[in-house]
Write an enzyme that holds these catalytic residues in place. Structure first.
Site, PDB file in Angstrom:
ATOM      1  N   HIS A 179       0.835  -1.201   0.000  1.00 20.25           N
ATOM      2  CA  HIS A 179       0.000   0.000   0.000  1.00 20.25           C
ATOM      3  C   HIS A 179       0.877   1.262   0.000  1.00 20.25           C
ATOM      4  O   HIS A 179       0.691   2.168  -0.817  1.00 20.25           O
ATOM      5  CB  HIS A 179      -0.910  -0.032   1.237  1.00 20.25           C
ATOM      6  CG  HIS A 179      -1.837   1.125   1.382  1.00 20.25           C
ATOM      7  ND1 HIS A 179      -3.193   1.023   1.173  1.00 20.25           N
ATOM      8  CD2 HIS A 179      -1.619   2.422   1.738  1.00 20.25           C
ATOM      9  CE1 HIS A 179      -3.765   2.196   1.387  1.00 20.25           C
ATOM     10  NE2 HIS A 179      -2.830   3.072   1.726  1.00 20.25           N
ATOM     11  N   GLU A 180       1.840   1.310   0.893  1.00 16.32           N
ATOM     12  CA  GLU A 180       2.687   2.508   0.988  1.00 16.32           C
ATOM     13  C   GLU A 180       3.546   2.682  -0.260  1.00 16.32           C
ATOM     14  O   GLU A 180       3.763   3.799  -0.719  1.00 16.32           O
ATOM     15  CB  GLU A 180       3.570   2.431   2.238  1.00 16.32           C
ATOM     16  CG  GLU A 180       2.812   2.389   3.548  1.00 16.32           C
ATOM     17  CD  GLU A 180       1.848   3.537   3.712  1.00 16.32           C
ATOM     18  OE1 GLU A 180       2.030   4.586   3.068  1.00 16.32           O
ATOM     19  OE2 GLU A 180       0.888   3.385   4.484  1.00 16.32           O
ATOM     20  N   HIS A 183       1.627   4.221  -2.993  1.00 15.26           N
ATOM     21  CA  HIS A 183       1.595   5.683  -2.875  1.00 15.26           C
ATOM     22  C   HIS A 183       2.867   6.279  -3.480  1.00 15.26           C
ATOM     23  O   HIS A 183       2.817   7.241  -4.238  1.00 15.26           O
ATOM     24  CB  HIS A 183       1.497   6.111  -1.415  1.00 15.26           C
ATOM     25  CG  HIS A 183       0.132   5.973  -0.822  1.00 15.26           C
ATOM     26  ND1 HIS A 183      -1.012   6.345  -1.493  1.00 15.26           N
ATOM     27  CD2 HIS A 183      -0.282   5.529   0.395  1.00 15.26           C
ATOM     28  CE1 HIS A 183      -2.057   6.127  -0.713  1.00 15.26           C
ATOM     29  NE2 HIS A 183      -1.637   5.627   0.432  1.00 15.26           N
TER      30      HIS A 183
HETATM   31 ZN   LIG Z   1      -2.871   5.085   1.911  1.00 15.10          ZN
END
Ligand SMILES: [Zn+2]
Length: 280
Positions: A179-180, A183
């Site tokens: 997830h990170e 980003h």
């Molecule tokens: Zn996030």
């Protein structure tokens, strides 16, 4: 400086404060999962957003942390939106062989086990995309993975060193690592998509006061992919709830499973490949 937005996956007020992370090194699947806590099904406690909310309870309070201005999305120095930056130069560069090399370093704060989870997350991108996280030698732009307070990342390439924080207490899970890093590659949350109103209802009355704008729509580039409840970038049903009621409800079928990805979905992968022009 096109990209100064930081995504800070923050549990500002911790709707799940009552749930202590007693197994900070445990895999979510390993944790006992039978019953309910405070009317939120226990299984919801291990959605990406719940893990992140819990881990980020105190994020942003250290002097050198980016300022947290939203529950999940925090602005570093003024920019509100995130992934439109990908049309303004915050993508990582594609090399002549078609791969996109993203240099990284991992701080030596992590245990061997944690490091292995992080490395596995980094390498998972190579299995299905042209993204290649590679150890930094002397590259100018790179990702520095550290255990700061909470789980957070900037959106897209900022230029120079950029921290991705994976706090040892609560962030070192495969899905959170992915997830990170998504980003850092330029992706925002699924529920912020420009077309989200056709797929989810945001129940603003249940959101922690002051964090409503973390649920604002962004003029995202959806890359021709459908809305994906199973995206690792999709928050769970109770994300940032102030009253243990749902904040995100699938539409038109409110019973659809949402925000429970344990890894990148097929659609997450397709989006990476489209954004970065991977030859697949
Ligand atoms: Zn996030």
């Amino acid at each position: 400086m096109a990209t100064s937005t930081v995504i800070l996956l923050v549990c500002l007020l911790g709707t799940l404060n009552t749930v202590q992370c007693q197994h900070e090194e445990a895999n979510p699947e390993d944790v006992e999962n039978n019953g309910e806590i405070d009317s939120i099904p226990v299984e919801e406690n291990y959605t990406v957003s719940a893990l992140i909310e819990r881990a980020n309870k105190n994020a942003g309070q250290e002097l050198d942390d980016p300022e947290i201005v939203e529950g999940d999305i925090a602005v570093y120095t003024g920019l509100q939106n995130a992934d439109p930056c990908t049309s303004r130069g915050c993508k990582w560069q594609r090399s002549s062989n078609g791969n996109v090399y993203v240099p990284y370093v991992i701080a030596n704060q992590f245990s061997q086990r944690e490091r292995a989870i992080i490395e596995k997350g980094l390498q998972s991108f190579a299995q299905s995309t042209c993204i290649r996280f590679t150890r930094r030698t002397s590259q100018k732009d790179y990702v520095n993975i550290q255990s700061r307070s909470g789980c957070w990342s900037y959106v897209g390439r900022r230029g120079g060193e950029q921290v991705v924080s994976l706090a040892r207490s609560g962030c070192v899970y495969h899905q959170v690592v992915q997830h990170e890093l998504l980003h850092a590659l330029g992706f925002n949350h699924e529920q912020c998509r420009s077309d989200r109103d056709s797929h989810v209802r945001i129940l603003y009355q249940n959101i922690i006061r002051g964090l409503e704008y973390a649920f604002n729509k962004i003029n995202t580039n959806n890359l021709g992919t459908p809305y994906d409840y199973g995206s690792v970038m999709q928050y769970g049903r109770y994300a940032f709830s102030r009253n243990r009621q749902a904040t995100i409800v699938p539409y038109p079928n409110p019973n659809s499973v949402i925000g429970k990805a344990s890894q990148m979905s097929r659609m997450d992968i397709m989006r990476i490949n489209r954004l970065y022009g991977c030859r697949r």
